[in-house]
Design an enzyme around this catalytic site. Structure first.
Site, PDB file in Angstrom:
ATOM      1  N   ASP A  24      36.372  43.236  33.873  1.00  0.00           N
ATOM      2  CA  ASP A  24      37.818  43.395  33.765  1.00  0.00           C
ATOM      3  C   ASP A  24      38.388  43.477  35.179  1.00  0.00           C
ATOM      4  OD1 ASP A  24      40.413  44.141  32.525  1.00  0.00           O
ATOM      5  OD2 ASP A  24      39.957  46.098  33.401  1.00  0.00           O
ATOM      6  N   ASP A  26      42.293  44.716  36.304  1.00  0.00           N
ATOM      7  CA  ASP A  26      43.178  45.861  36.599  1.00  0.00           C
ATOM      8  C   ASP A  26      42.541  47.179  36.198  1.00  0.00           C
ATOM      9  OD1 ASP A  26      45.706  44.557  37.550  1.00  0.00           O
ATOM     10  OD2 ASP A  26      45.561  43.583  35.600  1.00  0.00           O
TER      11      ASP A  26
END
Length: 233
Positions: A24, A26
């Site tokens: 991932d 952010d």
């Protein structure tokens, strides 16, 4: 690419070995969850609305459509979803251009994966424009491919982003280690059948079968990820 994946995908005494690492963006690799909230607060202030602090945990980690839609409904703001999404992306990218801090341990981990030839993919619910801007700070050279939220009909918490990344890499999702920081992202990865290492950012994440929770990427290296995938049950 094929030879590296085959070497990494052999069986060990402990169980199936690591074929790829899916990450991932952010809140996991870059310390930007606060950027999103600041952009949302600024956008709604201009519309004459104040966002409640408790809403932050609700909107974190999800696709733009869900987050923006929730905030429109919660505030009663007179703005269309598409218009708000464009405004939030614009304000967020403005912040990215000032510089993006990597999460502790992120740079070292990415360098290790690259040096050892481990296929890595960036899998984000953020739009392509945001992902591409972020890559100037993270380093596009670390990833075999990237997946953005606006390139899929369904993004996180659906399994589609991680299934797509695994398919494009030619690997088994069950032999992929996923690094995520939110409940939404964890749900997406686990629905795809991946092994998850959660590094909670804004909201807590509980440990569960097939899931490991750590406080920081500083605790994670290639050996750690291989062990996470090799665990059965």
């Amino acid at each position: 690419m094929t030879s590296s994946i085959q070497t990494l995908g052999t069986l060990t005494a402990e169980g199936p070995s690591l074929q790829a690492v899916l990450l991932d963006m952010d809140g996991t690799l870059v310390d930007t969850e606060g950027f999103w909230w600041d952009a949302e607060v600024e956008a709604f202030a201009a519309l004459g609305h104040v966002l409640r602090d408790e809403w932050r945990q609700i909107v974190v980690g999800g696709p733009m459509s869900r987050s923006a839609g929730f905030l429109i409904e919660a505030t009663g703001a007179d703005i269309a979803l598409e218009e708000l999404s464009a405004l939030l992306n614009e304000k967020f990218i403005e912040r990215l251009r000032r510089g993006v801090p990597l999460m502790p341990g992120a740079g070292r981990l990415l360098a290790e994966l690259s040096a050892r030839g481990v296929p890595a993919a960036l899998v984000s619910a953020s739009h392509r424009a945001v992902v591409d801007q972020m890559l100037t700070s993270i380093g596009a050279e670390h990833f075999r491919l990237t997946v953005a939220g606006d390139e899929l009909e369904r993004t996180k918490p659906h399994p589609d982003p991680y299934l797509l990344a695994a398919s494009r890499l030619g690997v088994d999702p069950a032999r992929c280690a996923v690094l995520e920081d939110t409940v939404t992202g964890v749900a997406s990865a686990e629905a795809a059948g991946c092994r998850v290492v959660a590094v909670p950012s804004v909201a807590p994440i509980d440990a569960a079968p097939g899931r490991t929770v750590v406080e920081s990427l500083e605790q994670v290296d290639l050996g750690f990820l291989r062990s996470a995938v090799a665990v059965t049950g």
